[in-house]
Design an enzyme around this catalytic site. Structure first.
Site, PDB file in Angstrom:
ATOM      1  N   GLU A 125     -39.285  38.758   1.980  1.00  0.00           N
ATOM      2  CA  GLU A 125     -38.128  38.368   1.499  1.00  0.00           C
ATOM      3  C   GLU A 125     -37.436  39.417   0.427  1.00  0.00           C
ATOM      4  O   GLU A 125     -38.145  39.826  -0.653  1.00  0.00           O
ATOM      5  CB  GLU A 125     -37.796  36.707   0.946  1.00  0.00           C
ATOM      6  CG  GLU A 125     -38.297  35.759   1.827  1.00  0.00           C
ATOM      7  CD  GLU A 125     -36.930  35.430   2.398  1.00  0.00           C
ATOM      8  OE1 GLU A 125     -35.810  35.793   2.388  1.00  0.00           O
ATOM      9  OE2 GLU A 125     -37.128  34.292   3.408  1.00  0.00           O
ATOM     10  N   HIS A 172     -35.723  39.037  10.844  1.00  0.00           N
ATOM     11  CA  HIS A 172     -35.813  37.477  11.108  1.00  0.00           C
ATOM     12  C   HIS A 172     -35.006  37.413  12.499  1.00  0.00           C
ATOM     13  O   HIS A 172     -35.157  36.556  13.293  1.00  0.00           O
ATOM     14  CB  HIS A 172     -35.299  36.877  10.092  1.00  0.00           C
ATOM     15  CG  HIS A 172     -35.441  35.311  10.147  1.00  0.00           C
ATOM     16  ND1 HIS A 172     -35.108  34.595   9.180  1.00  0.00           N
ATOM     17  CD2 HIS A 172     -36.417  34.611  10.943  1.00  0.00           C
ATOM     18  CE1 HIS A 172     -35.769  33.314   9.559  1.00  0.00           C
ATOM     19  NE2 HIS A 172     -36.415  33.135  10.457  1.00  0.00           N
TER      20      HIS A 172
HETATM   21 ZN   LIG Z   1     -34.794  34.984   7.209  1.00  0.00          ZN
END
Ligand SMILES: [Zn+2]
Length: 281
Positions: A125, A172
């Site tokens: 992240e 993602h």
């Molecule tokens: Zn994500």
């Protein structure tokens, strides 16, 4: 005298080899102790040829939140990732979940024949606010170059340790195109490939070969099949429906970037064909 010296050196070598073997043997062996009994485990005598790492993919995300909220969400809530790169240059990379454990970052997801990518991926992240809507358009936030460099250094280490293939380094949005936009069209995939040798990129000469391919009568079915071949989770419905538009958008986020309207065109199709030729033979 000379012969005696040779014998002494030989003996010393044998002793060193033996000493080396002994320590390796101890390292690979262990004893399990439970209240029901103990067992000796031998990890040296036989080892299997057939094995690979469980970590096959690396998935990149942005957090959509500022630093404090990102840390709170990833450390204290039901979502998590293995690593967090904040927006403070002098801060370390945070290691939140053991690489051998599952982190909960991918959600419902697929790539090629794999689904549920939490099972076999490492999630990274990056603190970045994502996008704001302005005049009906998504306006994305830039990633500072030092943040990308940090990401690249981490990626290089993971790729090396887990032998991760270039085609398995994804965003993602690639693995969940119906739900996700991250890391978005400002994430510099091309620079990562060019400057660090990370991930996938197409060869211009191959793309050139396909520059007229789209105008030569490509059907929605052809487009869907090419996207599916590349790895995207898409249903071949033979029409440009909403799910197809979302997958094309995800592809454009990654490989076209200046345009992410979900509309297939000559450039997008040529890039897709070039990538399939390079990575999906
Ligand atoms: Zn994500």
């Amino acid at each position: 005298m000379k012969a005696a010296l040779k014998r002494a050196i030989l003996l010393l070598n044998i002793l060193l080899i033996l000493a080396g073997c002994t320590s390796v043997t101890e390292k690979g062996n262990r004893v399990i102790n439970t209240k029901m009994g103990s067992e000796r485990v031998d990890g040296i005598t036989y080892t299997s040829k057939g094995q690979n790492f469980r970590q096959r993919f690396i998935i990149l995300h942005y957090t959509v939140s500022d630093r404090e909220r990102s840390i709170d969400l990833l450390a204290n809530k039901d979502v998590s990732s293995h690593y967090l790169i904040t927006d403070r240059e002098n801060e370390p990379i945070y290691y939140l979940v053991d690489e051998n454990k599952r982190a909960w970052h991918a959600g419902i997801s697929s790539w090629g024949s794999f689904s549920n990518l939490n099972d076999n991926s490492i999630g990274i992240e990056i603190v970045n606010k994502g996008f704001v809507m302005k005049d009906g358009k998504m306006n994305f936030y830039q990633f500072p170059s030092w943040q990308i460099h940090k990401t690249a250094v981490l990626l290089l280490d993971l790729i090396k340790r887990y032998e991760i293939e270039p085609q398995n380094i994804l965003g993602h949005s690639d693995i969940a195109p119906q739900r996700k936009q991250d890391p978005g069209p400002l994430f510099p995939w091309k620079e990562l490939y060019r400057d660090y040798g990370i991930g996938m990129w197409y060869d211009d000469t191959v793309k050139e070969k396909y520059k007229n391919a789209f105008s030569e009568g490509v059907t929605p079915e052809d487009v869907q099949k090419e996207l599916k071949k590349f790895g995207y989770g898409i249903v071949v419905t033979k029409e440009y429906d909403e799910q197809t538009k979302n997958v094309i958008t995800a592809f454009q986020f990654h490989f076209i970037q200046y345009k992410y309207d979900g509309v297939m065109d000559a450039e997008t199709y040529a890039v897709l064909k070039a990538l399939n030729e390079k990575y999906k033979k």
